[in-house]
Design an enzyme around this catalytic site. Sequence first.
Site, PDB file in Angstrom:
ATOM      1  N   ALA A 214       1.320  -1.396  -0.303  1.00 19.51           N
ATOM      2  CA  ALA A 214      -0.259  -0.028   0.213  1.00 19.51           C
ATOM      3  C   ALA A 214       0.626   1.388  -0.206  1.00 19.51           C
ATOM      4  O   ALA A 214       2.061   1.138   0.617  1.00 19.51           O
ATOM      5  CB  ALA A 214      -1.028  -0.065   1.319  1.00 19.51           C
TER       6      ALA A 214
ATOM      7  N   THR B  19       0.982   4.509   2.132  1.00 21.59           N
ATOM      8  CA  THR B  19       0.896   4.375   3.978  1.00 21.59           C
ATOM      9  C   THR B  19       1.097   5.849   3.513  1.00 21.59           C
ATOM     10  O   THR B  19       0.364   6.299   4.720  1.00 21.59           O
ATOM     11  CB  THR B  19       1.022   3.860   4.714  1.00 21.59           C
ATOM     12  OG1 THR B  19       2.559   3.566   4.687  1.00 21.59           O
ATOM     13  CG2 THR B  19       0.779   2.656   3.680  1.00 21.59           C
TER      14      THR B  19
ATOM     15  N   ASP C 290      -8.934   1.587   8.047  1.00 17.45           N
ATOM     16  CA  ASP C 290      -9.977   2.891   8.637  1.00 17.45           C
ATOM     17  C   ASP C 290     -10.094   3.725   8.218  1.00 17.45           C
ATOM     18  O   ASP C 290     -11.280   4.504   8.356  1.00 17.45           O
ATOM     19  CB  ASP C 290      -9.860   2.821  10.288  1.00 17.45           C
ATOM     20  CG  ASP C 290      -8.639   3.476  10.008  1.00 17.45           C
ATOM     21  OD1 ASP C 290      -7.288   2.856  10.288  1.00 17.45           O
ATOM     22  OD2 ASP C 290      -8.243   5.036  11.176  1.00 17.45           O
TER      23      ASP C 290
ATOM     24  N   TYR D  36      -5.425   9.394   0.600  1.00 16.03           N
ATOM     25  CA  TYR D  36      -5.020   8.385   1.102  1.00 16.03           C
ATOM     26  C   TYR D  36      -6.222   7.458   1.557  1.00 16.03           C
ATOM     27  O   TYR D  36      -6.177   5.863   0.555  1.00 16.03           O
ATOM     28  CB  TYR D  36      -4.479   8.364   2.325  1.00 16.03           C
ATOM     29  CG  TYR D  36      -4.039   6.726   2.901  1.00 16.03           C
ATOM     30  CD1 TYR D  36      -3.491   5.685   2.360  1.00 16.03           C
ATOM     31  CD2 TYR D  36      -5.311   6.014   4.118  1.00 16.03           C
ATOM     32  CE1 TYR D  36      -3.156   4.427   2.843  1.00 16.03           C
ATOM     33  CE2 TYR D  36      -4.301   5.377   4.938  1.00 16.03           C
ATOM     34  CZ  TYR D  36      -3.722   4.449   4.038  1.00 16.03           C
ATOM     35  OH  TYR D  36      -3.311   2.935   4.950  1.00 16.03           O
TER      36      TYR D  36
ATOM     37  N   LYS E 134      -7.681   4.412  -1.355  1.00 15.72           N
ATOM     38  CA  LYS E 134      -8.345   2.742  -0.498  1.00 15.72           C
ATOM     39  C   LYS E 134      -9.286   1.936  -0.968  1.00 15.72           C
ATOM     40  O   LYS E 134      -9.618   0.780  -0.999  1.00 15.72           O
ATOM     41  CB  LYS E 134      -7.636   3.096   1.030  1.00 15.72           C
ATOM     42  CG  LYS E 134      -6.117   2.919   1.446  1.00 15.72           C
ATOM     43  CD  LYS E 134      -5.489   2.074   0.897  1.00 15.72           C
ATOM     44  CE  LYS E 134      -5.601   0.426   1.590  1.00 15.72           C
ATOM     45  NZ  LYS E 134      -4.621  -0.203   1.203  1.00 15.72           N
TER      46      LYS E 134
END
Length: 297
Positions: free
Chosen positions: A62, A64, A104, A127, A131
Site C-alpha cells: 500500500a 501509506t 479505517d 489516502y 484505499k
Amino acid sequence: MTRPLLIVGAKGQLGRELTEEAGRQNNAIVPVGREELDITQAAAVLRFVDEAAPRAIINCAAYTAVDKAESESDAAHAINALAPEYLARAAAKHDIPLLHVSTDYVFDGSKSGAYTEDDPVAPLGVYGRTKEEGERRVRDAHSKHIILRTSWVYGFYGNNFLKTMLRLFRERDELRVVADQRGCPTATIDIARALLAAESAAGAGHADWGAYHFAGAGVTTWHGFAQEIVSTAARAGGRAIPVVPIGTKDYPTPAKRPANSELDSARFVTEFGYVSPPWQERTRQVVEALLVPAEAR
C-alpha cells in the site's frame, strides 16, 4: 507439493511480519517486493501469478504516506486502487482467494461508536479515497476476496507511531501528542495471524467472502497510546518524561484524520476465531522487544 502463499508487499512492515509468521506456521511462501514485481502493471502481475501458481494471494502492499498522498495522488491511486484490481484479476483467473489489507481511513470518523462492516464509507483524503476505491475494484474483479480493514498499525519493522514515540522519548524532555482522535492500536503480528487464519479457512472452504474489520482489543487515543509506550520504556530503564495531551488543531497536517477510527472486530472473530490481545499487552511486548540491543536478539 503444497502450493505457496503469494505475499505481496513482503518487504513492508506488515509484509515482513507476515512472511516470518507464515514461515513459522510451516507455510510454503513466495514473498515479493517492488524489486521483483511492479504491481501497478497489470500484465506483469498476471505473468508473475501464472509462474508462482499460488494457492492464495495476500496483498500487504500500500501507499501509506497519508500526508504525502495529498500531493502524490497519482502514485497513491496506482498502488492503492489499481494494483489491488490487477491482483484480484489474477486471482480470479486462477480461481484462488485474494486477501487484501485495507484501512479505517475509508471512514470519516464522525460515528460515535465502533465502525462495523455495514457502516457507509466516507473517506476524508486521498489516502482513504484510494484505499476505498481499491476495495471496490477488488469486489468488482473477483468474488473470492477477503478485505481486512485494520487501524493504527505498529510493529517491529518499518516506520510507525510506536517506533517514532520511542525515538522521540530518547531525544526530548516532553512529548506532545493528539488526544482527541481515538482508535484501536493493532500490532502487525496480530494482523499477520489474522490473515493466516482467514486464508486457512478460505482454503478449507469455510470462509464467507467480503469485508471484515480486525483491530487490537480496546480503544484509546494517540495520547493514551503514547503514554503506554513511554511508561513501558521508562520501566525498562529509561527516564520518565511527561506526555502532554494536545488537540488536533494544535498539530495541523496536510491530510485530515478521522476523529474516530475504532473498529468492531466481532464479525471477524466469529468467522475466523482469531482474537487480538488487549492493545496495552501487545504494545508492552513490542516496546520491550525493540529495547533489546540488536546484538542480544
